[in-house]
Design a protein around this motif. Structure first.
Motif, mmCIF file in Angstrom:
data_model
loop_
_atom_site.group_PDB
_atom_site.id
_atom_site.type_symbol
_atom_site.label_atom_id
_atom_site.label_comp_id
_atom_site.label_asym_id
_atom_site.label_seq_id
_atom_site.Cartn_x
_atom_site.Cartn_y
_atom_site.Cartn_z
ATOM 1 N N ALA A 50 54.097 53.740 33.582
ATOM 2 C CA ALA A 50 54.323 53.491 35.011
ATOM 3 C C ALA A 50 53.365 54.323 35.853
ATOM 4 N N ARG A 51 53.174 55.597 35.497
ATOM 5 C CA ARG A 51 52.244 56.446 36.254
ATOM 6 C C ARG A 51 50.811 55.928 36.121
ATOM 7 N N PHE A 52 50.442 55.528 34.912
ATOM 8 C CA PHE A 52 49.096 54.994 34.694
ATOM 9 C C PHE A 52 48.877 53.696 35.483
ATOM 10 N N LEU A 53 49.844 52.790 35.403
ATOM 11 C CA LEU A 53 49.697 51.491 36.061
ATOM 12 C C LEU A 53 49.744 51.615 37.574
ATOM 13 N N ASP A 54 50.437 52.617 38.076
ATOM 14 C CA ASP A 54 50.451 52.829 39.529
ATOM 15 C C ASP A 54 49.050 53.104 40.039
ATOM 16 N N LYS A 55 48.272 53.867 39.258
ATOM 17 C CA LYS A 55 46.889 54.163 39.662
ATOM 18 C C LYS A 55 46.029 52.909 39.627
ATOM 19 N N MET A 56 46.371 51.958 38.752
ATOM 20 C CA MET A 56 45.580 50.729 38.656
ATOM 21 C C MET A 56 46.005 49.679 39.659
ATOM 22 N N THR A 57 47.314 49.429 39.754
ATOM 23 C CA THR A 57 47.782 48.259 40.508
ATOM 24 C C THR A 57 48.187 48.568 41.936
ATOM 25 N N ARG A 58 48.677 49.783 42.166
ATOM 26 C CA ARG A 58 49.202 50.183 43.473
ATOM 27 C C ARG A 58 50.286 49.223 43.942
ATOM 28 N N ASP A 59 51.072 48.715 43.015
ATOM 29 C CA ASP A 59 52.145 47.764 43.337
ATOM 30 C C ASP A 59 53.372 48.099 42.491
ATOM 31 N N LEU A 100 44.892 44.278 33.981
ATOM 32 C CA LEU A 100 43.748 43.500 34.458
ATOM 33 C C LEU A 100 44.142 42.032 34.638
ATOM 34 N N LYS A 101 44.901 41.528 33.670
ATOM 35 C CA LYS A 101 45.350 40.132 33.745
ATOM 36 C C LYS A 101 46.236 39.932 34.974
ATOM 37 N N ALA A 102 47.152 40.863 35.216
ATOM 38 C CA ALA A 102 48.062 40.736 36.365
ATOM 39 C C ALA A 102 47.304 40.850 37.678
ATOM 40 N N ILE A 103 46.372 41.812 37.751
ATOM 41 C CA ILE A 103 45.601 42.009 38.989
ATOM 42 C C ILE A 103 44.774 40.774 39.295
ATOM 43 N N ASN A 104 44.162 40.207 38.267
ATOM 44 C CA ASN A 104 43.329 39.027 38.465
ATOM 45 C C ASN A 104 44.136 37.808 38.888
ATOM 46 N N SER A 105 45.454 37.827 38.617
ATOM 47 C CA SER A 105 46.272 36.673 38.991
ATOM 48 C C SER A 105 46.709 36.732 40.457
ATOM 49 N N PHE A 106 46.446 37.880 41.125
ATOM 50 C CA PHE A 106 46.785 38.005 42.537
ATOM 51 C C PHE A 106 45.511 38.084 43.367
ATOM 52 N N ASP A 107 45.540 37.443 44.518
ATOM 53 C CA ASP A 107 44.362 37.459 45.379
ATOM 54 C C ASP A 107 44.400 38.602 46.376
ATOM 55 N N GLU A 108 45.612 38.980 46.835
ATOM 56 C CA GLU A 108 45.689 39.964 47.903
ATOM 57 C C GLU A 108 45.856 41.365 47.344
ATOM 58 N N ALA A 109 45.262 42.329 48.042
ATOM 59 C CA ALA A 109 45.414 43.724 47.653
ATOM 60 C C ALA A 109 46.822 44.180 47.966
ATOM 61 N N VAL A 110 47.343 45.041 47.152
ATOM 62 C CA VAL A 110 48.694 45.536 47.356
ATOM 63 C C VAL A 110 48.676 47.054 47.405
ATOM 64 N N GLU A 111 49.636 47.617 48.084
ATOM 65 C CA GLU A 111 49.740 49.065 48.205
ATOM 66 C C GLU A 111 51.007 49.537 47.527
ATOM 67 N N SER A 112 50.983 50.739 47.049
ATOM 68 C CA SER A 112 52.122 51.296 46.329
ATOM 69 C C SER A 112 52.841 52.353 47.142
ATOM 70 N N ASP A 113 54.147 52.431 46.975
ATOM 71 C CA ASP A 113 54.889 53.557 47.531
ATOM 72 C C ASP A 113 55.448 54.413 46.406
ATOM 73 N N ARG A 150 39.031 54.821 38.980
ATOM 74 C CA ARG A 150 40.413 55.291 39.150
ATOM 75 C C ARG A 150 41.114 55.397 37.792
ATOM 76 N N VAL A 151 40.879 54.411 36.934
ATOM 77 C CA VAL A 151 41.497 54.409 35.601
ATOM 78 C C VAL A 151 40.980 55.580 34.766
ATOM 79 N N VAL A 152 39.669 55.825 34.824
ATOM 80 C CA VAL A 152 39.088 56.936 34.055
ATOM 81 C C VAL A 152 39.682 58.267 34.527
ATOM 82 N N VAL A 153 39.783 58.463 35.833
ATOM 83 C CA VAL A 153 40.358 59.704 36.369
ATOM 84 C C VAL A 153 41.821 59.832 35.948
ATOM 85 N N SER A 154 42.568 58.742 36.057
ATOM 86 C CA SER A 154 43.988 58.767 35.705
ATOM 87 C C SER A 154 44.187 59.111 34.235
#
Length: 200
Positions: A50-59, A100-113, A150-154
């Protein structure tokens, strides 16, 4: 450690004594369709992924879905785990591809809380404000990095992976990882220069 995962293991078999050996044992059991071992591995990896994916997806809504997709692949592919990498590298590589597959399936950028739900710090009020400001500045700077950086840093700082493991996870040469980290550091140093002066 097995007891901490809620898995009691086989009573007629000696328990592995290192975390990596224990994870390999879990994968071996999962390959034999052991649901208890799968639940133990799921609990072990959920927070880390979850922590890793938050840095990638921000969703935040997407994170649990990707973790579930990742663990489904782990369940299905456990028999093909070939022991040429650490279990964590293998699981994070699956998560990376699923993200990557999930991100590519969405067109709009998303932000994370997700980061807003971080645990309370133990600082005094003034130190806590400075720490929160630095956390906010760091989160903002990380979000501004290209996703690969971002992924490399995370993976480096939040999951303590070496460049070779990151290269395996991201399926790229080690030199590419080093280059991404170099550029990420340069950008973070520039973006965080004001914040660091205030803290220091």
């Amino acid at each position: 450690m097995f007891e901490n995962w809620g898995w009691r293991g086989k009573t007629d078999k000696k328990r592995p004594d290192t975390p990596e050996a224990q994870e390999v044992e879990l994968i071996t059991l999962i390959a034999n369709a052991d649901r208890q071992a799968f639940e133990a591995l799921y609990r072990l990896y959920f927070g880390r992924l979850a922590r890793f994916l938050d840095k990638m997806t921000r969703d935040t809504h997407l994170i649990e879905e990707i973790v579930n997709d990742t663990m489904l692949v782990v369940w299905q592919k456990a028999p093909s785990f070939n022991h040429t990498s650490r279990v964590s590298t293998w699981v994070f590589a699956i998560a990376y591809r699923q993200a990557l597959k999930a991100i590519n399936s969405f067109d709009e950028a998303v932000e994370s809380d997700f980061e807003h739900h971080a645990a309370e710090t133990r600082y005094e009020p003034e130190q806590q404000m400075s720490a929160q400001q630095l956390d906010a500045d760091l989160s903002r700077a990380l979000r501004a990095l290209p996703m690969e950086q971002r992924v490399v840093v995370s993976l480096t700082y939040y999951h303590e992976m070496g460049y070779k493991e990151i290269a395996e996870t991201m399926e790229c040469p080690v030199n590419t990882v080093k280059t991404r980290m170099f550029h990420a550091r340069q950008r973070l140093r520039f973006m965080l220069s004001d914040s660091m002066e205030e803290i220091l």
